[in-house]
Design an enzyme around this catalytic site. Structure first.
Site, PDB file in Angstrom:
ATOM      1  N   LYS A   1       0.843  -1.197   0.000  1.00 22.23           N
ATOM      2  CA  LYS A   1       0.000   0.000   0.000  1.00 22.23           C
ATOM      3  C   LYS A   1       0.875   1.242   0.000  1.00 22.23           C
ATOM      4  O   LYS A   1       1.877   1.311   0.720  1.00 22.23           O
ATOM      5  CB  LYS A   1      -0.918  -0.022   1.224  1.00 22.23           C
ATOM      6  CG  LYS A   1      -1.894   1.140   1.315  1.00 22.23           C
ATOM      7  CD  LYS A   1      -2.784   1.006   2.538  1.00 22.23           C
ATOM      8  CE  LYS A   1      -3.680   2.218   2.720  1.00 22.23           C
ATOM      9  NZ  LYS A   1      -4.552   2.095   3.912  1.00 22.23           N
TER      10      LYS A   1
ATOM     11  N   SER B   1      -9.251   3.078   3.181  1.00 21.49           N
ATOM     12  CA  SER B   1      -8.257   3.710   2.323  1.00 21.49           C
ATOM     13  C   SER B   1      -7.398   2.709   1.553  1.00 21.49           C
ATOM     14  O   SER B   1      -6.614   3.082   0.691  1.00 21.49           O
ATOM     15  CB  SER B   1      -7.334   4.610   3.156  1.00 21.49           C
ATOM     16  OG  SER B   1      -6.636   3.851   4.131  1.00 21.49           O
TER      17      SER B   1
ATOM     18  N   SER C   1      -9.882   0.578   7.446  1.00 23.87           N
ATOM     19  CA  SER C   1      -9.331   0.713   6.096  1.00 23.87           C
ATOM     20  C   SER C   1      -8.900  -0.595   5.447  1.00 23.87           C
ATOM     21  O   SER C   1      -8.614  -0.615   4.253  1.00 23.87           O
ATOM     22  CB  SER C   1      -8.146   1.684   6.099  1.00 23.87           C
ATOM     23  OG  SER C   1      -8.599   2.999   6.267  1.00 23.87           O
TER      24      SER C   1
END
Length: 489
Positions: A86, A161, A185
Protein backbone atom coordinates in the site's frame (compact mmCIF):
# COMPACT_ATOMS: atom_id res chain seq x y z
CA UNK A 1 -0.05 4.74 -13.67
CA UNK A 2 1.16 8.20 -12.82
CA UNK A 3 4.87 8.50 -12.24
CA UNK A 4 5.72 5.00 -13.46
CA UNK A 5 6.30 3.12 -16.67
CA UNK A 6 5.71 -0.58 -17.19
CA UNK A 7 7.07 -2.65 -20.05
CA UNK A 8 5.75 -6.19 -20.48
CA UNK A 9 8.47 -8.80 -20.21
CA UNK A 10 6.40 -11.71 -21.47
CA UNK A 11 5.48 -11.90 -25.14
CA UNK A 12 1.83 -10.96 -25.12
CA UNK A 13 0.57 -14.16 -26.75
CA UNK A 14 -2.68 -16.01 -26.14
CA UNK A 15 -0.73 -18.67 -24.23
CA UNK A 16 0.89 -16.00 -22.07
CA UNK A 17 -2.55 -14.59 -21.29
CA UNK A 18 -3.92 -18.01 -20.38
CA UNK A 19 -0.95 -18.72 -18.10
CA UNK A 20 -1.31 -15.35 -16.38
CA UNK A 21 -5.04 -15.96 -15.92
CA UNK A 22 -4.58 -19.47 -14.55
CA UNK A 23 -1.89 -18.38 -12.10
CA UNK A 24 -4.25 -15.62 -10.95
CA UNK A 25 -6.64 -18.30 -9.68
CA UNK A 26 -4.06 -19.50 -7.15
CA UNK A 27 -3.62 -18.00 -3.72
CA UNK A 28 -0.14 -17.33 -2.38
CA UNK A 29 0.24 -20.67 -0.62
CA UNK A 30 -0.71 -22.54 -3.82
CA UNK A 31 1.79 -20.50 -5.84
CA UNK A 32 4.56 -21.46 -3.43
CA UNK A 33 3.58 -25.12 -3.71
CA UNK A 34 3.75 -24.85 -7.50
CA UNK A 35 7.17 -23.22 -7.31
CA UNK A 36 8.57 -25.84 -4.97
CA UNK A 37 7.37 -28.65 -7.22
CA UNK A 38 9.38 -27.04 -9.99
CA UNK A 39 6.31 -26.31 -12.13
CA UNK A 40 6.89 -22.56 -12.19
CA UNK A 41 9.78 -20.24 -11.34
CA UNK A 42 9.73 -17.14 -9.17
CA UNK A 43 10.50 -15.10 -12.30
CA UNK A 44 7.45 -16.55 -14.04
CA UNK A 45 5.20 -15.75 -11.08
CA UNK A 46 6.48 -12.17 -11.12
CA UNK A 47 6.12 -11.78 -14.87
CA UNK A 48 2.58 -13.17 -14.80
CA UNK A 49 1.62 -10.60 -12.16
CA UNK A 50 3.16 -7.83 -14.27
CA UNK A 51 1.18 -8.95 -17.32
CA UNK A 52 -2.04 -8.88 -15.30
CA UNK A 53 -1.23 -5.43 -13.94
CA UNK A 54 -0.37 -4.10 -17.39
CA UNK A 55 -3.58 -5.44 -18.94
CA UNK A 56 -6.13 -4.73 -16.20
CA UNK A 57 -4.80 -1.80 -14.23
CA UNK A 58 -5.65 0.81 -16.90
CA UNK A 59 -9.26 -0.22 -16.25
CA UNK A 60 -9.14 -0.36 -12.44
CA UNK A 61 -6.43 2.13 -11.42
CA UNK A 62 -5.54 -0.01 -8.41
CA UNK A 63 -1.72 0.04 -8.85
CA UNK A 64 0.08 3.39 -8.81
CA UNK A 65 3.67 2.29 -9.45
CA UNK A 66 5.34 -0.94 -10.51
CA UNK A 67 8.62 -2.68 -9.80
CA UNK A 68 10.80 -2.81 -12.88
CA UNK A 69 12.36 -6.11 -11.91
CA UNK A 70 12.09 -8.76 -9.24
CA UNK A 71 14.90 -9.51 -6.83
CA UNK A 72 15.67 -13.14 -6.10
CA UNK A 73 13.23 -14.06 -3.33
CA UNK A 74 14.24 -15.31 0.08
CA UNK A 75 13.49 -18.95 0.82
CA UNK A 76 10.69 -18.13 3.22
CA UNK A 77 7.13 -19.42 3.43
CA UNK A 78 5.97 -17.01 0.70
CA UNK A 79 8.94 -17.68 -1.59
CA UNK A 80 8.41 -16.02 -4.96
CA UNK A 81 4.84 -14.78 -4.34
CA UNK A 82 4.18 -11.35 -5.91
CA UNK A 83 2.32 -8.84 -3.77
CA UNK A 84 1.62 -5.12 -3.58
CA UNK A 85 2.58 -2.64 -0.86
CA UNK A 86 0.00 0.00 0.00
CA UNK A 87 1.35 3.42 -0.96
CA UNK A 88 0.97 4.63 2.62
CA UNK A 89 4.15 2.65 3.36
CA UNK A 90 7.67 3.07 1.92
CA UNK A 91 9.37 0.44 -0.19
CA UNK A 92 12.92 0.80 -1.54
CA UNK A 93 13.13 2.18 -5.06
CA UNK A 94 9.41 2.92 -5.41
CA UNK A 95 7.57 6.22 -5.19
CA UNK A 96 6.01 6.84 -1.77
CA UNK A 97 3.26 9.37 -2.37
CA UNK A 98 0.71 8.42 0.32
CA UNK A 99 -1.90 9.35 -2.29
CA UNK A 100 -0.96 13.03 -2.00
CA UNK A 101 0.34 15.65 -4.39
CA UNK A 102 2.50 16.81 -1.50
CA UNK A 103 4.60 13.64 -1.81
CA UNK A 104 4.19 12.98 -5.53
CA UNK A 105 7.96 12.95 -6.13
CA UNK A 106 9.01 11.20 -2.91
CA UNK A 107 10.99 7.97 -3.07
CA UNK A 108 13.14 6.11 -0.59
CA UNK A 109 15.91 3.54 -0.76
CA UNK A 110 15.60 2.51 2.88
CA UNK A 111 13.66 -0.54 4.02
CA UNK A 112 11.57 -0.53 7.17
CA UNK A 113 11.75 -3.30 9.80
CA UNK A 114 8.26 -4.31 8.69
CA UNK A 115 9.36 -4.48 5.07
CA UNK A 116 12.35 -6.59 6.05
CA UNK A 117 10.01 -9.15 7.59
CA UNK A 118 8.00 -9.29 4.37
CA UNK A 119 11.12 -9.64 2.24
CA UNK A 120 12.50 -12.41 4.46
CA UNK A 121 9.21 -14.28 4.05
CA UNK A 122 9.94 -14.54 0.31
CA UNK A 123 7.31 -12.06 -0.86
CA UNK A 124 8.27 -10.13 -3.99
CA UNK A 125 7.01 -6.56 -4.34
CA UNK A 126 5.33 -6.09 -7.73
CA UNK A 127 4.39 -2.47 -7.05
CA UNK A 128 2.43 -0.04 -4.89
CA UNK A 129 -1.35 -0.01 -4.47
CA UNK A 130 -3.51 3.11 -4.42
CA UNK A 131 -4.58 4.72 -1.16
CA UNK A 132 -6.75 7.62 -0.11
CA UNK A 133 -4.69 10.71 0.65
CA UNK A 134 -2.78 9.99 3.89
CA UNK A 135 -5.17 7.09 4.50
CA UNK A 136 -7.86 9.49 5.71
CA UNK A 137 -10.93 8.44 3.72
CA UNK A 138 -12.95 5.29 3.16
CA UNK A 139 -12.81 5.86 -0.58
CA UNK A 140 -9.77 5.67 -2.84
CA UNK A 141 -10.26 8.58 -5.24
CA UNK A 142 -7.51 11.15 -4.99
CA UNK A 143 -6.57 14.32 -6.81
CA UNK A 144 -3.13 12.79 -7.43
CA UNK A 145 -4.08 9.40 -8.86
CA UNK A 146 -7.80 9.57 -9.71
CA UNK A 147 -10.38 6.99 -8.64
CA UNK A 148 -9.76 3.30 -8.04
CA UNK A 149 -12.69 1.34 -9.48
CA UNK A 150 -14.42 -1.68 -8.01
CA UNK A 151 -13.89 -4.77 -10.22
CA UNK A 152 -17.47 -5.88 -9.47
CA UNK A 153 -18.89 -2.65 -10.92
CA UNK A 154 -16.80 0.09 -12.48
CA UNK A 155 -19.28 2.76 -11.38
CA UNK A 156 -18.73 1.89 -7.73
CA UNK A 157 -16.00 2.78 -5.27
CA UNK A 158 -13.46 0.20 -4.11
CA UNK A 159 -13.76 1.97 -0.72
CA UNK A 160 -10.61 2.74 1.23
CA UNK A 161 -8.26 3.71 2.32
CA UNK A 162 -6.77 0.37 1.15
CA UNK A 163 -8.95 0.40 -1.96
CA UNK A 164 -6.10 -0.27 -4.37
CA UNK A 165 -5.05 -3.40 -2.48
CA UNK A 166 -8.58 -4.79 -2.27
CA UNK A 167 -9.39 -4.07 -5.93
CA UNK A 168 -6.10 -5.62 -7.09
CA UNK A 169 -6.66 -8.82 -5.09
CA UNK A 170 -10.32 -9.07 -6.09
CA UNK A 171 -9.30 -8.74 -9.75
CA UNK A 172 -6.49 -11.30 -9.43
CA UNK A 173 -3.63 -8.93 -10.21
CA UNK A 174 -1.83 -10.38 -7.19
CA UNK A 175 -2.92 -13.04 -4.69
CA UNK A 176 -2.46 -10.76 -1.69
CA UNK A 177 -1.65 -7.15 -0.93
CA UNK A 178 -0.43 -5.22 2.08
CA UNK A 179 -3.02 -2.96 3.70
CA UNK A 180 -3.50 -1.12 6.96
CA UNK A 181 -6.44 -0.19 9.13
CA UNK A 182 -6.83 2.85 11.41
CA UNK A 183 -10.64 2.79 11.55
CA UNK A 184 -11.66 0.14 9.05
CA UNK A 185 -9.33 0.71 6.10
CA UNK A 186 -8.72 -3.02 5.60
CA UNK A 187 -12.26 -4.15 6.36
CA UNK A 188 -14.21 -1.58 4.32
CA UNK A 189 -12.58 -2.27 0.92
CA UNK A 190 -12.51 -6.01 1.64
CA UNK A 191 -16.28 -5.87 2.12
CA UNK A 192 -17.12 -3.99 -1.08
CA UNK A 193 -14.58 -5.91 -3.21
CA UNK A 194 -15.55 -9.39 -1.98
CA UNK A 195 -12.22 -10.42 -0.43
CA UNK A 196 -11.02 -11.40 3.05
CA UNK A 197 -9.82 -8.55 5.24
CA UNK A 198 -8.33 -9.18 8.68
CA UNK A 199 -7.26 -6.47 11.14
CA UNK A 200 -4.92 -7.85 13.83
CA UNK A 201 -5.00 -6.88 17.49
CA UNK A 202 -3.16 -3.67 18.28
CA UNK A 203 0.44 -4.63 18.99
CA UNK A 204 0.16 -8.10 17.43
CA UNK A 205 2.35 -7.18 14.45
CA UNK A 206 5.42 -5.06 13.87
CA UNK A 207 4.42 -1.48 13.05
CA UNK A 208 5.14 -0.30 9.51
CA UNK A 209 5.18 3.36 10.59
CA UNK A 210 5.12 5.16 13.93
CA UNK A 211 4.78 8.72 15.15
CA UNK A 212 1.18 9.83 15.79
CA UNK A 213 -1.76 8.64 17.84
CA UNK A 214 -3.49 7.80 14.56
CA UNK A 215 -0.52 5.59 13.65
CA UNK A 216 -0.80 3.92 17.06
CA UNK A 217 -4.44 3.03 16.28
CA UNK A 218 -3.43 1.54 12.94
CA UNK A 219 -2.72 -2.14 12.35
CA UNK A 220 -0.78 -3.33 9.30
CA UNK A 221 -1.76 -6.57 7.60
CA UNK A 222 -3.14 -7.53 4.18
CA UNK A 223 -6.16 -8.37 2.06
CA UNK A 224 -6.34 -11.84 0.53
CA UNK A 225 -8.55 -14.26 -1.35
CA UNK A 226 -7.92 -17.06 1.16
CA UNK A 227 -7.83 -17.27 4.94
CA UNK A 228 -4.58 -19.26 4.87
CA UNK A 229 -2.72 -16.49 3.04
CA UNK A 230 -3.85 -14.02 5.69
CA UNK A 231 -2.91 -16.37 8.52
CA UNK A 232 0.53 -17.03 7.04
CA UNK A 233 1.11 -13.30 6.49
CA UNK A 234 0.28 -12.70 10.15
CA UNK A 235 2.76 -15.34 11.27
CA UNK A 236 5.66 -13.63 9.46
CA UNK A 237 4.85 -10.14 10.78
CA UNK A 238 4.16 -10.92 14.44
CA UNK A 239 5.99 -8.72 16.92
CA UNK A 240 5.86 -10.80 20.10
CA UNK A 241 6.25 -7.84 22.47
CA UNK A 242 2.55 -7.33 23.28
CA UNK A 243 1.17 -10.85 22.84
CA UNK A 244 2.80 -14.30 22.72
CA UNK A 245 3.20 -15.31 19.06
CA UNK A 246 0.47 -17.57 17.68
CA UNK A 247 2.39 -18.71 14.61
CA UNK A 248 0.63 -19.98 11.51
CA UNK A 249 -3.00 -20.78 12.25
CA UNK A 250 -3.96 -23.54 9.80
CA UNK A 251 -7.25 -25.15 10.84
CA UNK A 252 -10.91 -24.34 11.51
CA UNK A 253 -12.05 -23.96 15.08
CA UNK A 254 -13.52 -26.98 16.85
CA UNK A 255 -14.92 -24.83 19.64
CA UNK A 256 -18.55 -23.79 19.49
CA UNK A 257 -18.50 -20.10 20.23
CA UNK A 258 -20.84 -17.76 22.00
CA UNK A 259 -21.33 -14.85 19.61
CA UNK A 260 -23.02 -11.51 20.34
CA UNK A 261 -24.80 -9.98 17.35
CA UNK A 262 -26.33 -6.56 16.72
CA UNK A 263 -26.90 -4.14 13.85
CA UNK A 264 -27.06 -0.67 15.39
CA UNK A 265 -24.15 1.51 14.29
CA UNK A 266 -21.97 3.65 16.53
CA UNK A 267 -24.06 6.67 15.51
CA UNK A 268 -27.36 4.95 16.38
CA UNK A 269 -28.43 4.07 12.85
CA UNK A 270 -29.47 0.81 11.21
CA UNK A 271 -28.07 -0.72 8.01
CA UNK A 272 -29.64 -0.66 4.58
CA UNK A 273 -32.09 -3.47 3.84
CA UNK A 274 -29.66 -5.53 1.72
CA UNK A 275 -27.02 -5.29 4.44
CA UNK A 276 -29.54 -6.50 7.02
CA UNK A 277 -30.30 -9.48 4.77
CA UNK A 278 -26.57 -10.31 4.63
CA UNK A 279 -26.32 -10.02 8.42
CA UNK A 280 -29.34 -12.30 8.96
CA UNK A 281 -27.82 -14.80 6.52
CA UNK A 282 -24.60 -14.83 8.58
CA UNK A 283 -26.59 -15.40 11.78
CA UNK A 284 -28.25 -18.43 10.18
CA UNK A 285 -24.96 -19.81 8.88
CA UNK A 286 -23.19 -19.50 12.22
CA UNK A 287 -26.17 -21.07 13.99
CA UNK A 288 -26.24 -23.96 11.52
CA UNK A 289 -22.55 -24.52 12.28
CA UNK A 290 -23.45 -24.94 15.94
CA UNK A 291 -22.36 -21.59 17.32
CA UNK A 292 -24.56 -19.82 19.84
CA UNK A 293 -25.53 -16.50 18.28
CA UNK A 294 -27.32 -14.12 20.62
CA UNK A 295 -28.97 -10.92 19.44
CA UNK A 296 -28.05 -8.41 22.15
CA UNK A 297 -28.78 -4.81 22.96
CA UNK A 298 -25.93 -2.95 21.25
CA UNK A 299 -23.49 -0.65 22.99
CA UNK A 300 -24.67 2.91 23.45
CA UNK A 301 -22.15 5.53 22.37
CA UNK A 302 -21.97 9.29 22.54
CA UNK A 303 -22.05 9.42 18.77
CA UNK A 304 -20.96 13.03 18.43
CA UNK A 305 -18.13 12.55 20.91
CA UNK A 306 -16.49 9.51 19.30
CA UNK A 307 -16.82 10.90 15.77
CA UNK A 308 -15.25 14.15 16.92
CA UNK A 309 -12.52 12.28 18.77
CA UNK A 310 -11.61 10.25 15.70
CA UNK A 311 -11.21 13.32 13.52
CA UNK A 312 -9.28 15.17 16.25
CA UNK A 313 -6.75 12.33 16.31
CA UNK A 314 -6.57 12.27 12.51
CA UNK A 315 -6.35 16.07 12.34
CA UNK A 316 -3.51 16.02 14.87
CA UNK A 317 -1.57 13.63 12.64
CA UNK A 318 -2.05 15.90 9.61
CA UNK A 319 -1.10 18.99 11.62
CA UNK A 320 2.06 17.37 12.96
CA UNK A 321 3.09 16.25 9.49
CA UNK A 322 2.56 19.70 7.97
CA UNK A 323 4.49 21.46 10.75
CA UNK A 324 7.38 19.03 10.33
CA UNK A 325 7.47 19.61 6.58
CA UNK A 326 7.24 23.38 7.02
CA UNK A 327 10.35 23.19 9.19
CA UNK A 328 12.25 20.77 6.97
CA UNK A 329 11.51 22.65 3.75
CA UNK A 330 11.91 26.12 5.17
CA UNK A 331 8.68 27.10 3.43
CA UNK A 332 5.04 26.34 4.25
CA UNK A 333 3.05 23.56 2.64
CA UNK A 334 0.81 25.12 -0.01
CA UNK A 335 -2.96 24.74 -0.27
CA UNK A 336 -2.75 22.95 -3.62
CA UNK A 337 -0.45 20.28 -2.17
CA UNK A 338 -3.14 18.69 0.03
CA UNK A 339 -6.76 17.86 -0.66
CA UNK A 340 -9.45 20.13 0.82
CA UNK A 341 -10.56 17.47 3.29
CA UNK A 342 -7.05 17.09 4.68
CA UNK A 343 -6.82 20.85 5.23
CA UNK A 344 -10.26 20.85 6.86
CA UNK A 345 -9.21 18.19 9.39
CA UNK A 346 -6.02 20.11 10.20
CA UNK A 347 -8.01 23.33 10.73
CA UNK A 348 -10.63 21.59 12.89
CA UNK A 349 -7.91 20.18 15.13
CA UNK A 350 -5.96 23.41 15.47
CA UNK A 351 -9.14 25.30 16.39
CA UNK A 352 -9.80 23.00 19.36
CA UNK A 353 -7.11 24.20 21.71
CA UNK A 354 -4.40 22.52 23.74
CA UNK A 355 -6.65 19.95 25.44
CA UNK A 356 -8.15 18.55 22.22
CA UNK A 357 -6.24 15.28 22.32
CA UNK A 358 -6.91 14.65 26.00
CA UNK A 359 -10.63 15.19 25.40
CA UNK A 360 -10.48 12.78 22.46
CA UNK A 361 -8.69 10.15 24.55
CA UNK A 362 -11.39 10.41 27.23
CA UNK A 363 -14.11 9.96 24.59
CA UNK A 364 -12.33 6.87 23.29
CA UNK A 365 -12.11 5.43 26.80
CA UNK A 366 -15.85 5.89 27.30
CA UNK A 367 -16.59 4.28 23.93
CA UNK A 368 -14.34 1.33 24.74
CA UNK A 369 -16.08 0.80 28.09
CA UNK A 370 -19.50 0.82 26.39
CA UNK A 371 -18.36 -1.77 23.87
CA UNK A 372 -16.67 -4.03 26.41
CA UNK A 373 -19.61 -3.84 28.84
CA UNK A 374 -21.78 -5.49 26.17
CA UNK A 375 -19.29 -7.86 24.54
CA UNK A 376 -16.71 -8.97 27.11
CA UNK A 377 -18.61 -12.14 28.10
CA UNK A 378 -18.72 -13.38 24.49
CA UNK A 379 -16.14 -15.17 22.36
CA UNK A 380 -16.89 -13.07 19.29
CA UNK A 381 -19.09 -10.23 18.02
CA UNK A 382 -21.03 -10.22 14.73
CA UNK A 383 -22.13 -7.05 12.95
CA UNK A 384 -22.28 -5.87 9.35
CA UNK A 385 -18.95 -4.54 8.10
CA UNK A 386 -20.58 -1.48 6.56
CA UNK A 387 -24.06 -0.03 7.00
CA UNK A 388 -24.38 0.56 3.24
CA UNK A 389 -24.06 -1.55 0.13
CA UNK A 390 -21.11 -0.57 -2.10
CA UNK A 391 -21.51 3.10 -2.89
CA UNK A 392 -21.04 4.90 -6.20
CA UNK A 393 -17.92 6.82 -7.06
CA UNK A 394 -18.05 10.33 -5.67
CA UNK A 395 -20.14 9.49 -2.61
CA UNK A 396 -17.05 10.02 -0.42
CA UNK A 397 -15.14 12.39 -2.68
CA UNK A 398 -12.41 14.42 -0.94
CA UNK A 399 -13.84 17.51 -2.66
CA UNK A 400 -17.08 17.42 -0.66
CA UNK A 401 -17.54 19.90 2.16
CA UNK A 402 -15.93 18.47 5.28
CA UNK A 403 -19.11 18.34 7.39
CA UNK A 404 -21.00 16.50 4.65
CA UNK A 405 -18.13 14.09 4.11
CA UNK A 406 -17.84 13.37 7.83
CA UNK A 407 -21.60 12.78 8.09
CA UNK A 408 -21.64 10.42 5.10
CA UNK A 409 -18.62 8.53 6.41
CA UNK A 410 -20.13 8.13 9.88
CA UNK A 411 -23.33 6.78 8.33
CA UNK A 412 -21.47 4.24 6.19
CA UNK A 413 -18.70 2.99 8.49
CA UNK A 414 -20.32 2.93 11.91
CA UNK A 415 -19.24 -0.59 12.91
CA UNK A 416 -15.47 -0.67 12.49
CA UNK A 417 -13.67 2.17 14.34
CA UNK A 418 -14.42 0.78 17.81
CA UNK A 419 -12.05 -2.15 17.24
CA UNK A 420 -9.17 0.25 16.59
CA UNK A 421 -10.06 2.06 19.80
CA UNK A 422 -10.31 -1.16 21.83
CA UNK A 423 -7.36 -2.80 20.05
CA UNK A 424 -9.25 -5.99 19.21
CA UNK A 425 -8.89 -8.15 16.10
CA UNK A 426 -11.69 -7.92 13.55
CA UNK A 427 -12.31 -9.22 10.05
CA UNK A 428 -14.62 -8.72 7.09
CA UNK A 429 -15.70 -12.02 5.58
CA UNK A 430 -17.16 -12.15 2.01
CA UNK A 431 -20.17 -14.37 2.69
CA UNK A 432 -22.94 -12.62 0.78
CA UNK A 433 -23.66 -11.02 -2.59
CA UNK A 434 -26.63 -8.75 -3.25
CA UNK A 435 -29.10 -9.33 -6.09
CA UNK A 436 -27.07 -7.04 -8.31
CA UNK A 437 -24.05 -9.27 -7.54
CA UNK A 438 -22.29 -6.70 -5.39
CA UNK A 439 -20.40 -8.11 -2.38
CA UNK A 440 -21.57 -7.41 1.16
CA UNK A 441 -19.15 -8.42 3.89
CA UNK A 442 -20.00 -9.24 7.48
CA UNK A 443 -17.72 -8.37 10.37
CA UNK A 444 -16.62 -10.62 13.19
CA UNK A 445 -14.46 -9.39 16.04
CA UNK A 446 -12.90 -11.03 19.09
CA UNK A 447 -11.34 -9.82 22.37
CA UNK A 448 -7.89 -8.21 22.16
CA UNK A 449 -5.26 -10.86 21.56
CA UNK A 450 -7.71 -13.50 20.31
CA UNK A 451 -6.43 -13.38 16.73
CA UNK A 452 -6.01 -17.16 16.50
CA UNK A 453 -9.62 -17.78 17.50
CA UNK A 454 -10.86 -15.34 14.89
CA UNK A 455 -8.74 -16.85 12.11
CA UNK A 456 -9.86 -20.37 13.00
CA UNK A 457 -13.48 -19.18 12.78
CA UNK A 458 -12.68 -17.66 9.38
CA UNK A 459 -11.41 -21.05 8.16
CA UNK A 460 -14.68 -22.64 9.21
CA UNK A 461 -16.74 -20.02 7.39
CA UNK A 462 -14.56 -20.34 4.29
CA UNK A 463 -15.19 -24.10 4.22
CA UNK A 464 -18.92 -23.67 4.76
CA UNK A 465 -19.38 -20.88 2.19
CA UNK A 466 -16.39 -20.93 -0.20
CA UNK A 467 -15.64 -17.64 -1.92
CA UNK A 468 -12.19 -18.22 -3.44
CA UNK A 469 -13.45 -18.99 -6.95
CA UNK A 470 -16.04 -16.23 -7.10
CA UNK A 471 -14.52 -13.75 -9.55
CA UNK A 472 -15.80 -10.29 -10.49
CA UNK A 473 -16.55 -9.45 -14.13
CA UNK A 474 -13.45 -7.26 -14.41
CA UNK A 475 -10.80 -9.73 -13.26
CA UNK A 476 -7.88 -11.61 -14.75
CA UNK A 477 -9.55 -15.05 -14.90
CA UNK A 478 -12.49 -13.50 -16.76
CA UNK A 479 -10.90 -10.97 -19.06
CA UNK A 480 -7.56 -12.60 -19.87
CA UNK A 481 -9.33 -15.86 -20.73
CA UNK A 482 -11.96 -13.94 -22.61
CA UNK A 483 -14.65 -15.61 -20.57
CA UNK A 484 -18.13 -14.20 -20.38
CA UNK A 485 -18.22 -11.87 -17.35
CA UNK A 486 -21.03 -13.72 -15.57
CA UNK A 487 -21.03 -12.27 -12.03
CA UNK A 488 -23.01 -15.22 -10.64
CA UNK A 489 -20.01 -17.57 -10.96
Amino acid sequence: MRGSRHVARWPVSSRCMRDAAELARLDGVAQVELLRRGEVSAAELFEAAQVRIERLNPLLNAVVSVSERARSPARGPFEGVPFLVKDSTPWPGLRWSMGSRLFAQQTTQRQTPYGELLSRSGLVCAGKSATAELGLLSSTETLLEGATLNPWSLSHSASGSSGGSAAAVAAGLVPLAHANDGGGSIRHPASVCGVFGFKPSRGRTTAALRGSEFAAMTSDHCVTRSVRDSALFLSVTEDGATYPPIGYVTAPTTRRLRIAAFTRTMTGGEPEAAVRVAFDDAVRLLSELGHGVELVLPPTYESGAWVDALYVVVGAAVSGMVKLLDHQRGSPVQMHELEPFSWALLSRFEARGADALSVARAAFRRAARSYLDVTSSFDAVLTPTLAMTPWPLGFLSPLLEAEELIARTARAVGYTPIHNVVGSPAMSVPLYFADEHLPIGVQLAAPPGADALLLSLAYELEQARPWHDRWPPYSAPRLLNLESPDPSR
